[in-house]
Motif scaffolding. Structure first.
Motif, short mmCIF file in Angstrom:
data_model
loop_
_atom_site.label_atom_id
_atom_site.label_comp_id
_atom_site.label_asym_id
_atom_site.label_seq_id
_atom_site.Cartn_x
_atom_site.Cartn_y
_atom_site.Cartn_z
N ALA A 94 0.83 -1.21 0.00
CA ALA A 94 0.00 0.00 0.00
C ALA A 94 0.86 1.26 0.00
O ALA A 94 0.93 1.97 0.99
CB ALA A 94 -0.93 0.00 1.21
N ASP A 131 1.63 5.04 -1.05
CA ASP A 131 1.01 6.29 -1.50
C ASP A 131 1.91 6.85 -2.60
O ASP A 131 3.05 7.24 -2.33
CB ASP A 131 0.90 7.24 -0.32
CG ASP A 131 0.25 8.56 -0.67
OD1 ASP A 131 0.33 9.00 -1.84
OD2 ASP A 131 -0.34 9.17 0.24
N VAL A 187 0.75 3.98 2.94
CA VAL A 187 -0.51 4.63 3.24
C VAL A 187 -0.68 4.65 4.76
O VAL A 187 -0.42 3.65 5.43
CB VAL A 187 -1.68 3.88 2.56
CG1 VAL A 187 -3.02 4.33 3.08
CG2 VAL A 187 -1.60 4.03 1.05
N GLN A 206 -4.69 0.60 4.33
CA GLN A 206 -3.66 -0.16 3.59
C GLN A 206 -4.30 -1.30 2.80
O GLN A 206 -3.93 -1.55 1.66
CB GLN A 206 -2.57 -0.67 4.53
CG GLN A 206 -1.59 0.42 4.90
CD GLN A 206 -0.21 -0.10 5.26
OE1 GLN A 206 0.16 -1.25 5.00
NE2 GLN A 206 0.58 0.77 5.87
N THR A 207 -5.26 -1.99 3.39
CA THR A 207 -5.93 -3.07 2.67
C THR A 207 -6.65 -2.53 1.44
O THR A 207 -6.55 -3.11 0.35
CB THR A 207 -6.95 -3.79 3.59
OG1 THR A 207 -6.26 -4.32 4.72
CG2 THR A 207 -7.66 -4.91 2.86
N ARG A 208 -7.33 -1.42 1.58
CA ARG A 208 -8.05 -0.82 0.44
C ARG A 208 -7.08 -0.46 -0.69
O ARG A 208 -7.32 -0.76 -1.86
CB ARG A 208 -8.83 0.42 0.90
CG ARG A 208 -9.69 1.01 -0.20
CD ARG A 208 -10.68 2.04 0.34
NE ARG A 208 -11.78 1.34 1.03
CZ ARG A 208 -11.93 1.26 2.35
NH1 ARG A 208 -11.08 1.85 3.16
NH2 ARG A 208 -12.95 0.60 2.86
N LYS A 209 -5.94 0.14 -0.35
CA LYS A 209 -4.96 0.52 -1.37
C LYS A 209 -4.38 -0.72 -2.05
O LYS A 209 -4.22 -0.76 -3.28
CB LYS A 209 -3.84 1.36 -0.75
CG LYS A 209 -2.77 1.76 -1.72
CD LYS A 209 -3.31 2.62 -2.84
CE LYS A 209 -2.18 3.10 -3.73
NZ LYS A 209 -2.65 3.56 -5.02
N VAL A 210 -4.06 -1.74 -1.29
CA VAL A 210 -3.54 -2.98 -1.87
C VAL A 210 -4.55 -3.56 -2.86
O VAL A 210 -4.20 -3.94 -3.98
CB VAL A 210 -3.19 -4.00 -0.77
CG1 VAL A 210 -2.97 -5.38 -1.35
CG2 VAL A 210 -1.96 -3.54 0.00
N ASN A 266 -4.74 -1.58 -6.02
CA ASN A 266 -3.60 -1.91 -6.86
C ASN A 266 -3.82 -3.23 -7.59
O ASN A 266 -3.54 -3.35 -8.79
CB ASN A 266 -2.31 -2.01 -6.04
CG ASN A 266 -1.79 -0.67 -5.57
OD1 ASN A 266 -2.28 0.38 -5.97
ND2 ASN A 266 -0.79 -0.71 -4.70
N TYR A 299 4.80 -1.09 6.18
CA TYR A 299 3.70 -1.82 5.55
C TYR A 299 3.22 -2.91 6.50
O TYR A 299 4.03 -3.60 7.12
CB TYR A 299 4.12 -2.41 4.21
CG TYR A 299 4.49 -1.33 3.22
CD1 TYR A 299 3.52 -0.68 2.48
CD2 TYR A 299 5.81 -0.94 3.07
CE1 TYR A 299 3.85 0.33 1.60
CE2 TYR A 299 6.16 0.07 2.18
CZ TYR A 299 5.18 0.71 1.45
OH TYR A 299 5.50 1.71 0.60
#
Length: 133
Positions: free
Chosen positions: A39, A41, A48, A55-59, A62, A121
């Protein structure tokens, strides 16, 4: 079903290139194997902030971008391997995970608590997905 055995590296626009010796994914026949996603940014180059849910949302965002670059989607994810720094984050992680994989569309999954990821992370996810004909 495709019978191609050509190995094709996939790199998605907008996803960090860590400069390491692996692509974001490898397409082989009707399957795509994603490298673990973190994750980061893109604006700051840092992890993030905000804990496990951001972090889960960003991963997962991706992962979605890499899958689209490979010609597939989240609906075609067959298997996830999830690596959490802290098992106590499991419930909060699942809240976001369910947003991307709703009931009835969940892939097979393994979840591990790990001793260490890249500094800052707290989650990494890799997936295997099918590619529609």
């Amino acid at each position: 079903m495709s019978t191609s055995t050509q190995r094709t590296p996939i790199n998605a626009e907008g996803i960090v290139d860590w400069g390491l010796p692996y692509p974001h994914a490898v397409k082989f026949g009707n399957l795509v194997f994603l490298s673990g996603q973190l994750a980061q940014d893109e604006a700051t180059g840092q992890p993030v902030e905000g804990g496990i849910q951001p972090q889960t949302r960003k991963v997962l965002e991706n992962i979605k971008a890499v899958l689209e670059a490979a010609g597939t989607s989240m609906d075609m994810v067959l298997k996830t391997s999830c690596f959490l720094m802290d098992r106590n984050d499991f419930d909060d992680f699942n809240v976001v995970y369910r947003e991307f994989f709703p009931k009835g569309k969940e892939p097979a999954r393994s979840t591990f608590q790990v001793a260490k990821l890249a500094p800052g992370y707290i989650i990494e996810i890799e997936v295997i997905a099918g590619i529609p004909d």
